[in-house]
Scaffold this motif. Sequence first.
Motif, short mmCIF file in Angstrom:
data_model
loop_
_atom_site.label_atom_id
_atom_site.label_comp_id
_atom_site.label_asym_id
_atom_site.label_seq_id
_atom_site.Cartn_x
_atom_site.Cartn_y
_atom_site.Cartn_z
N GLU A 78 -1.13 89.91 -21.85
CA GLU A 78 -2.48 89.32 -21.72
C GLU A 78 -2.54 87.98 -22.43
N GLU A 79 -1.44 87.58 -23.12
CA GLU A 79 -1.49 86.32 -23.90
C GLU A 79 -1.12 85.15 -22.98
N PRO A 80 -2.05 84.22 -22.78
CA PRO A 80 -1.87 83.20 -21.74
C PRO A 80 -0.60 82.36 -21.85
N TYR A 250 5.82 86.13 -45.07
CA TYR A 250 4.60 85.75 -44.35
C TYR A 250 4.95 84.98 -43.08
N ARG A 251 5.88 84.06 -43.22
CA ARG A 251 6.28 83.30 -42.04
C ARG A 251 7.17 84.17 -41.13
N ALA A 252 8.01 85.00 -41.75
CA ALA A 252 8.93 85.84 -40.96
C ALA A 252 8.15 86.73 -39.98
N ALA A 253 7.02 87.27 -40.45
CA ALA A 253 6.24 88.16 -39.59
C ALA A 253 5.75 87.41 -38.35
N THR A 254 5.35 86.17 -38.52
CA THR A 254 4.84 85.38 -37.38
C THR A 254 5.98 84.93 -36.48
N HIS A 255 7.08 84.55 -37.12
CA HIS A 255 8.30 84.17 -36.39
C HIS A 255 8.71 85.33 -35.46
N ASN A 256 8.71 86.54 -36.04
CA ASN A 256 9.11 87.71 -35.24
C ASN A 256 8.04 88.10 -34.22
N LYS A 257 6.79 87.85 -34.56
CA LYS A 257 5.72 88.14 -33.58
C LYS A 257 5.95 87.30 -32.33
N GLY A 258 6.33 86.07 -32.55
CA GLY A 258 6.61 85.18 -31.40
C GLY A 258 7.76 85.72 -30.56
N ILE A 259 8.79 86.20 -31.21
CA ILE A 259 9.94 86.78 -30.48
C ILE A 259 9.46 87.99 -29.68
N MET A 260 8.65 88.83 -30.35
CA MET A 260 8.20 90.06 -29.70
C MET A 260 7.17 89.78 -28.59
N ASN A 261 6.54 88.61 -28.61
CA ASN A 261 5.66 88.23 -27.49
C ASN A 261 6.43 88.35 -26.18
N GLY A 262 7.65 87.82 -26.18
CA GLY A 262 8.46 87.85 -24.97
C GLY A 262 9.07 89.21 -24.75
N ALA A 356 10.86 78.12 -27.93
CA ALA A 356 9.68 77.40 -27.45
C ALA A 356 8.62 77.31 -28.54
N ALA A 357 8.42 78.43 -29.26
CA ALA A 357 7.40 78.43 -30.32
C ALA A 357 7.79 77.46 -31.43
N LEU A 358 9.05 77.53 -31.88
CA LEU A 358 9.46 76.68 -33.00
C LEU A 358 9.46 75.21 -32.59
N ARG A 359 9.82 74.93 -31.35
CA ARG A 359 9.80 73.53 -30.90
C ARG A 359 8.36 73.00 -30.92
N ALA A 360 7.43 73.84 -30.50
CA ALA A 360 6.03 73.41 -30.54
C ALA A 360 5.57 73.22 -31.98
N LEU A 361 5.92 74.17 -32.85
CA LEU A 361 5.51 74.06 -34.25
C LEU A 361 6.13 72.82 -34.91
N ALA A 362 7.36 72.51 -34.50
CA ALA A 362 8.08 71.39 -35.12
C ALA A 362 7.58 70.04 -34.60
N GLY A 365 2.56 70.99 -32.69
CA GLY A 365 1.79 72.16 -33.14
C GLY A 365 1.51 73.06 -31.95
N ILE A 366 1.05 74.25 -32.23
CA ILE A 366 0.95 75.25 -31.18
C ILE A 366 -0.30 75.07 -30.33
N GLN A 367 -1.35 74.53 -30.91
CA GLN A 367 -2.63 74.51 -30.20
C GLN A 367 -2.65 73.59 -28.99
C1 MEV Z 1 1.73 83.23 -31.18
O1 MEV Z 1 1.43 84.35 -30.36
C2 MEV Z 1 3.17 83.24 -31.64
C3 MEV Z 1 3.56 82.12 -32.59
O2 MEV Z 1 2.69 82.12 -33.70
C4 MEV Z 1 4.99 82.38 -33.01
C5 MEV Z 1 5.47 81.50 -34.14
O3 MEV Z 1 4.65 80.97 -34.92
O4 MEV Z 1 6.71 81.37 -34.26
C6 MEV Z 1 3.43 80.80 -31.93
#
Ligand code: MEV
Length: 421
Positions: A78-80, A250-262, A356-362, A365-367
Motif C-alpha cells: 500500500e506504500e506508494p 535507530y538508523r539501522a531499524a529504518t535502513h532495514n525497514k526500507g529493505i523490508m518494504n521491497g 534507491a532509498a539511500l541514494r535519495a537520502l544522500a 532527501g526522501i520527500q
Molecule cells: C520509507 O518507507 C523507507 C525509508 O525510510 C528507508 C530508509 O530510510 O532507508 C526511506
Amino acid sequence: MGEDWQHGFYRRSLSERQARLVQGKQLNQTALEQLQANETTQHDLVVENYITDYRLPEGVALGLVVNGKAYTVPMATEEPSVIAAASNGAKRVAQSGGFTAEVKERYLVGQVVLTDVENPDRVTTDLLMHQDELLQVANDAHPSMKKRGGGAKQLRIRQVGDFISVDLLIDVQQAMGANTVNTMAEAVAQNLRQSGYHVLTAILSNLADQSLVTVTCHVDFKALVTPAFDGASVAERIAKLSELAQVDPYRAATHNKGIMNGIDAAVLASGNDWRAIESGAHAYAARSGQYRGLATWTLMGEQLIGGLTMPMPVGVVGGSIKLTPQSRVNYQISEIQTAQELAGVIASLGLAQNLAALRALATSGIQAGHMKLQYRSLAMSVGAIATEVAPLVSQLKQYKHVDATLAQKILREMRTQHGTN
Ligand code: MEV
C-alpha cells in the motif's frame, strides 16, 4: 458477553455474517456491497469469521537482473513509492551487470526445548549419542519429505540458560515447510517425553540462519549521478549511510525497514509467510548483540559494492503458496521455479530498494520523490474519484503544508466549481 449480532458468528454462512456485521455495526448498503464485491467463496474455508478479501495494490518491479536473468517481480503493497523505488534501484544495478545471488544451504530449524534439566552436560551427551534415532523419529513423522530427498538431516544441541534446545535441521525441499517442521518437532518431543525428559515446547524457529541468501552487486559511480550531485559523492554518502546503520540501531531499524518494504511486498505476492521473513530478518540483524543494518555498501575503485545476507526461508509449493488465484498468476509473471531462485530474487529486490532509498537520502532527501505519490494516496483517501485525483494533486503541490483537511477543502471547492456537489 459479546453483542447479539456476534453470537454464533463463526457458524453463520458468509452472506449471513456480512449481513450481521452490517446490522451490528450500522454499516450502510454500500459497505455491504463492497464486502460482497471483494469476497472469494473458497476463502471462507481459509480463515475463521471470513467476511471478504482485504485487497492491496499489486504492481511489478521491472528489470531486476539476478544471476544474469531479468525478472519481472510482482509486489503487493500500500506504500506508494515502494515499487517505483525498487525498479529505480534495479535499473541502476542492471546498468552495472545486475545482482549475484547465492543460497548455500536451506534447512529450517525445529526446536524441541527441554526444561528442568538436572545435568545439562550429561543430557547433551546422551542426546547426541541418540541423534540417529531422534532423526529417524522426525523423519517417520513425515515420510513423504524423506522420499523426496528432504527430511531431518542433522541434530544440534544448545544449552541456553536453564534450557536445552534440541534443534532439528530439516530440509523441506521446495516448500515453505513450517507445518512439516512442527510435525517433526512434536514427534521428537513426544519421543523425548516418553524417555523421561521434560519438554517445554516444540516449534519451528523463525531465526532461519540455516537458510541464508547472499546477494551482491557492483554499481558504477556513473549510475548514481543526479542533476545536483556527481556519482562519486553520491557513492561516498551512501557508504557513510551504510556505516551509520552498522553503529546506530535507530538508523539501522529504518535502513532495514526500507529493505523490508521491497521484501515484504514480494514475499506477500509470492504467497509466502511475510511475518516469518520479517521476524527472521530482524533477529538476524541483531545476531551480534547489537541491531545493525542488513545491507552494506562500500567503495571500491569507481564502484559502490552492495551486499546483503539474511534468512530467506521462502518456498514455491505447499501451504499458503499458490492458495490465492493471484499468487498463482504471480508465479507466471515472475517465471520463478525454485525456492532458491525466489530467495535470490527477493533479497536482490531488498538490496535494490535499499540502494534507491539511500541514494535519495544522500541527495535530494526522501520527500521530493515521495510527495507526488503520497499526494495521490491522500487525494484518494479523502474520497477523490479517478478523474479528480490529478487536478487535486496539482493543487496540493502548490501548498507548503499539506494534510487531509486541506485536501478535503480543495476537493469540496473543486466539486462546487464543477457543480458535482
Ligand atoms: C520509507 O518507507 C523507507 C525509508 O525510510 C528507508 C530508509 O530510510 O532507508 C526511506
